[in-house]
Design a protein around this motif. Sequence first.
Motif, mmCIF file in Angstrom:
data_model
loop_
_atom_site.group_PDB
_atom_site.id
_atom_site.type_symbol
_atom_site.label_atom_id
_atom_site.label_comp_id
_atom_site.label_asym_id
_atom_site.label_seq_id
_atom_site.Cartn_x
_atom_site.Cartn_y
_atom_site.Cartn_z
ATOM 1 N N LYS A 139 0.842 -1.191 0.000
ATOM 2 C CA LYS A 139 0.000 0.000 0.000
ATOM 3 C C LYS A 139 0.885 1.253 0.000
ATOM 4 O O LYS A 139 1.974 1.253 0.594
ATOM 5 C CB LYS A 139 -0.924 0.018 1.222
ATOM 6 C CG LYS A 139 -1.885 -1.154 1.275
ATOM 7 C CD LYS A 139 -2.920 -1.038 0.188
ATOM 8 C CE LYS A 139 -3.931 -2.159 0.284
ATOM 9 N NZ LYS A 139 -4.783 -2.230 -0.897
ATOM 10 N N GLN A 152 -4.733 5.772 -3.150
ATOM 11 C CA GLN A 152 -4.644 4.314 -3.086
ATOM 12 C C GLN A 152 -5.822 3.678 -3.818
ATOM 13 O O GLN A 152 -5.657 2.697 -4.537
ATOM 14 C CB GLN A 152 -4.600 3.837 -1.635
ATOM 15 C CG GLN A 152 -4.460 2.319 -1.502
ATOM 16 C CD GLN A 152 -3.153 1.826 -2.076
ATOM 17 O OE1 GLN A 152 -2.083 2.244 -1.659
ATOM 18 N NE2 GLN A 152 -3.221 0.923 -3.038
ATOM 19 N N ASP A 161 -5.536 1.207 -7.034
ATOM 20 C CA ASP A 161 -6.206 -0.095 -7.081
ATOM 21 C C ASP A 161 -7.108 -0.190 -8.311
ATOM 22 O O ASP A 161 -7.177 -1.237 -8.960
ATOM 23 C CB ASP A 161 -7.014 -0.337 -5.807
ATOM 24 C CG ASP A 161 -6.152 -0.485 -4.569
ATOM 25 O OD1 ASP A 161 -4.936 -0.739 -4.702
ATOM 26 O OD2 ASP A 161 -6.698 -0.334 -3.455
#
Length: 68
Positions: free
Chosen positions: A11, A32, A36
């Motif tokens: 992450k 993030q 993704d």
Amino acid sequence: MNIVLGIFADKIKDQLDSAHLSYDEKEISKLQKIADSISMLRIHGYITDSIGDKAYNRLGKAIQGAIK
């Protein structure tokens, strides 16, 4: 500082923490989710690798902007 992006990457928050960098938590959380999403679109063939690379480059610049 190198940030690794992709489906198997740690992450973003964890990478920044391990580098002892301070950052805007709300912005990194949003980025993030974007990272993704790019990964999922690439894996499932909705975007080409070249478009994904361009998206990751833009994301990298946004991450740099979120680092304090």
